[in-house]
Scaffold this motif. Sequence first.
Motif, short mmCIF file in Angstrom:
data_model
loop_
_atom_site.label_atom_id
_atom_site.label_comp_id
_atom_site.label_asym_id
_atom_site.label_seq_id
_atom_site.Cartn_x
_atom_site.Cartn_y
_atom_site.Cartn_z
N UNK A 4 0.80 -1.21 0.00
CA UNK A 4 0.00 0.00 0.00
C UNK A 4 0.84 1.28 0.00
N UNK A 5 2.16 1.14 0.06
CA UNK A 5 3.02 2.32 -0.04
C UNK A 5 3.22 2.61 -1.53
N UNK A 25 3.09 7.62 6.56
CA UNK A 25 2.19 7.00 7.50
C UNK A 25 2.16 5.48 7.30
N UNK A 26 2.07 5.03 6.06
CA UNK A 26 2.05 3.60 5.78
C UNK A 26 3.35 2.93 6.23
N UNK A 27 4.47 3.60 6.01
CA UNK A 27 5.76 3.06 6.41
C UNK A 27 5.83 2.92 7.93
N UNK A 28 5.45 3.95 8.66
CA UNK A 28 5.50 3.91 10.12
C UNK A 28 4.52 2.87 10.66
N UNK A 30 3.69 0.10 9.17
CA UNK A 30 4.30 -1.20 8.90
C UNK A 30 5.42 -1.50 9.89
N UNK A 31 6.29 -0.53 10.12
CA UNK A 31 7.44 -0.73 10.99
C UNK A 31 7.00 -0.91 12.45
N UNK A 32 6.04 -0.10 12.89
CA UNK A 32 5.62 -0.14 14.29
C UNK A 32 4.66 -1.28 14.61
N UNK A 33 3.93 -1.72 13.60
CA UNK A 33 2.93 -2.75 13.83
C UNK A 33 1.60 -2.19 14.31
N UNK A 34 1.49 -0.87 14.35
CA UNK A 34 0.25 -0.22 14.78
C UNK A 34 -0.49 0.36 13.58
N UNK A 35 -1.77 0.08 13.50
CA UNK A 35 -2.59 0.79 12.53
C UNK A 35 -2.98 2.13 13.14
N UNK A 43 1.84 10.37 20.31
CA UNK A 43 2.81 11.45 20.06
C UNK A 43 4.08 10.93 19.38
N UNK A 44 4.71 9.84 19.87
CA UNK A 44 5.90 9.35 19.17
C UNK A 44 5.58 8.80 17.78
N UNK A 45 4.39 8.24 17.62
CA UNK A 45 3.97 7.72 16.32
C UNK A 45 3.87 8.88 15.32
N UNK A 46 3.18 9.95 15.69
CA UNK A 46 3.03 11.11 14.81
C UNK A 46 4.37 11.78 14.54
N UNK A 47 5.24 11.83 15.56
CA UNK A 47 6.57 12.41 15.37
C UNK A 47 7.37 11.59 14.35
N UNK A 48 7.23 10.29 14.42
CA UNK A 48 7.93 9.42 13.47
C UNK A 48 7.41 9.64 12.05
N UNK A 49 6.11 9.78 11.90
CA UNK A 49 5.53 10.04 10.57
C UNK A 49 6.08 11.36 10.03
N UNK A 50 6.13 12.39 10.87
CA UNK A 50 6.66 13.68 10.45
C UNK A 50 8.13 13.59 10.03
#
Length: 79
Positions: A4-5, A25-28, A30-35, A43-50
């Motif tokens: 989907x990327x 967003x799709x990459x993070x 996949x890597x994190x395992x969180x939808x 907060x760390x999820x959104x920071x990683x996407x940014x």
Amino acid sequence: MCRSIKTLRGTDGPVTEEEIRAASLQFVRKVSGYRMPSKANEAPFEAAVDEVAVAVDKLLSSLASPRSRAGRADAASER
């Protein structure tokens, strides 16, 4: 990696910020395992996407633009 990327380089027209953000967003995810991360991890999820989006933008800006098929055909016929 993840179907989907979307490939952003070599597409018709310039890449938009929304396309970069969606791919990041799709990459993070996949890597994190969180939808959808929990509130504690939001907060760390959104920071990683940014951060990934910034890296993707920098990468795409620094790569040489792909040559068109017409340009490759012309170059081949000149040889």
